[in-house]
Design an enzyme around this catalytic site. Structure first.
Site, PDB file in Angstrom:
ATOM      1  N   THR A  48       3.116   2.233  10.234  1.00 36.00           N
ATOM      2  CA  THR A  48       2.075   2.506  11.216  1.00 36.00           C
ATOM      3  C   THR A  48       1.895   1.273  12.076  1.00 36.00           C
ATOM      4  O   THR A  48       2.518   0.233  11.869  1.00 36.00           O
ATOM      5  CB  THR A  48       0.757   2.927  10.559  1.00 36.00           C
ATOM      6  OG1 THR A  48      -0.127   3.456  11.563  1.00 36.00           O
ATOM      7  CG2 THR A  48       0.083   1.757   9.858  1.00 36.00           C
ATOM      8  N   ARG A  67       0.859  -1.184   0.000  1.00 41.70           N
ATOM      9  CA  ARG A  67       0.000   0.000   0.000  1.00 41.70           C
ATOM     10  C   ARG A  67       0.890   1.227   0.000  1.00 41.70           C
ATOM     11  O   ARG A  67       2.100   1.152   0.185  1.00 41.70           O
ATOM     12  CB  ARG A  67      -0.891   0.021   1.249  1.00 41.70           C
ATOM     13  CG  ARG A  67      -0.102  -0.028   2.562  1.00 41.70           C
ATOM     14  CD  ARG A  67      -0.911   0.441   3.746  1.00 41.70           C
ATOM     15  NE  ARG A  67      -0.211   0.254   5.003  1.00 41.70           N
ATOM     16  CZ  ARG A  67       0.745   1.033   5.478  1.00 41.70           C
ATOM     17  NH1 ARG A  67       1.177   2.055   4.767  1.00 41.70           N
ATOM     18  NH2 ARG A  67       1.314   0.795   6.650  1.00 41.70           N
ATOM     19  N   GLY A  74      -6.764  -0.210   3.000  1.00 43.57           N
ATOM     20  CA  GLY A  74      -7.902   0.646   3.303  1.00 43.57           C
ATOM     21  C   GLY A  74      -7.663   1.528   4.498  1.00 43.57           C
ATOM     22  O   GLY A  74      -6.903   2.497   4.428  1.00 43.57           O
ATOM     23  N   CYS A  95       2.790   7.047  10.213  1.00 47.41           N
ATOM     24  CA  CYS A  95       2.518   7.472   8.838  1.00 47.41           C
ATOM     25  C   CYS A  95       3.529   8.490   8.328  1.00 47.41           C
ATOM     26  O   CYS A  95       3.270   9.190   7.344  1.00 47.41           O
ATOM     27  CB  CYS A  95       1.098   8.028   8.704  1.00 47.41           C
ATOM     28  SG  CYS A  95      -0.183   6.875   9.250  1.00 47.41           S
ATOM     29  N   HIS A 152      -0.680  -1.591  13.951  1.00 43.35           N
ATOM     30  CA  HIS A 152      -1.963  -2.283  14.012  1.00 43.35           C
ATOM     31  C   HIS A 152      -1.961  -3.188  15.242  1.00 43.35           C
ATOM     32  O   HIS A 152      -0.943  -3.846  15.524  1.00 43.35           O
ATOM     33  CB  HIS A 152      -2.192  -3.135  12.759  1.00 43.35           C
ATOM     34  CG  HIS A 152      -2.239  -2.347  11.492  1.00 43.35           C
ATOM     35  ND1 HIS A 152      -3.203  -1.400  11.247  1.00 43.35           N
ATOM     36  CD2 HIS A 152      -1.434  -2.360  10.397  1.00 43.35           C
ATOM     37  CE1 HIS A 152      -2.999  -0.863  10.052  1.00 43.35           C
ATOM     38  NE2 HIS A 152      -1.920  -1.423   9.523  1.00 43.35           N
TER      39      HIS A 152
END
Length: 232
Positions: A90, A85, A167, A185, A92
């Site tokens: 980042t 992506r 997404g 990010c 999760h």
């Protein structure tokens, strides 16, 4: 014209790499459906929803950590995963809703930038449903959904042959201390927040699913069909 049907796969608490593999099977099915039906037909569309079962740092095309940084993150007990992506590194983990829409942008006549805007609108509608009317999207190059200078929902997408993957990641009751070990990010000087922190009460992922799906249905003008995950 009837509204498009999007298959919803609720994976629940699931290791992040497993959710990625389910997504890839959905992408393959969407591309096969498009190829088999002809260029003018729509692909089979899906929405994969999960909550990561353990801490993971994932990076996109621009954010792979160096060897020393990667070793430091692993030492904290997190896994590291490369994701196809856009975007930087980042986090999760548990308490986060991760959504992978697998949509046919060609059939929807939706340019990629407008698609990212639609994901932001989805996050904004969800926040408003929960009473967070101050949520906002920032102008490019920023993406995601923000409350003040803190991001509550991160967005990073991939699109190949007009079929989307990856997404957004919405912090519901995420342990935000995991973000302290990276520049989330790649944005210096910006913070990270969660729905729980902003609302002052515990907001589990399960509580967010219904308003999230309602918002998705509105933004993408579709019906939702709940389904079992595709096989290997």
């Amino acid at each position: 014209m009837p509204r498009a049907a999007v298959r919803v796969l609720l994976l629940g608490l699931r290791p992040f790499p497993q959710a990625l593999r389910v997504q890839e099977r959905c992408v393959a099915a969407a591309r096969a459906a498009r190829a088999g039906a002809g260029a003018g037909a729509g692909a089979a569309e899906s929405l994969v929803l999960s909550e990561p079962a353990g801490p993971v740092y994932a990076w996109g095309l621009r954010g792979e950590p160096g060897p020393a940084a990667a070793a430091g993150l692993r030492a904290r007990g997190a896994a590291l995963v490369a994701a196809r992506r856009g975007g930087h590194v980042t986090f999760h983990g548990p308490g986060q809703l991760v959504a992978f829409p697998v949509l046919d942008l060609r059939r929807r006549r939706l340019p990629l930038r407008r698609y990212v805007g639609a994901l932001e609108e989805l996050g904004l509608r969800l926040c408003r449903r929960l009473g967070l009317g101050a949520a906002r999207a920032l102008p490019p190059p920023f993406t995601g959904v923000w409350l003040g200078d803190s991001k509550v929902c991160a967005i990073g997408v991939h699109c190949g042959s007009h079929i989307t993957s990856h997404g957004l990641a919405l912090n519901c009751c995420t342990d935000l201390s995991w973000f302290e070990h990276i520049v989330p990010c790649g944005l210096e000087g910006k913070g990270v927040t969660s729905l729980s922190q902003e609302l002052g009460r515990h907001i589990p992922v399960e509580q967010v699913l219904e308003p999230f799906l309602d918002s998705f249905r509105e933004v993408f003008d579709c019906t939702l069909v709940f389904s079992e995950e595709p096989g290997d």
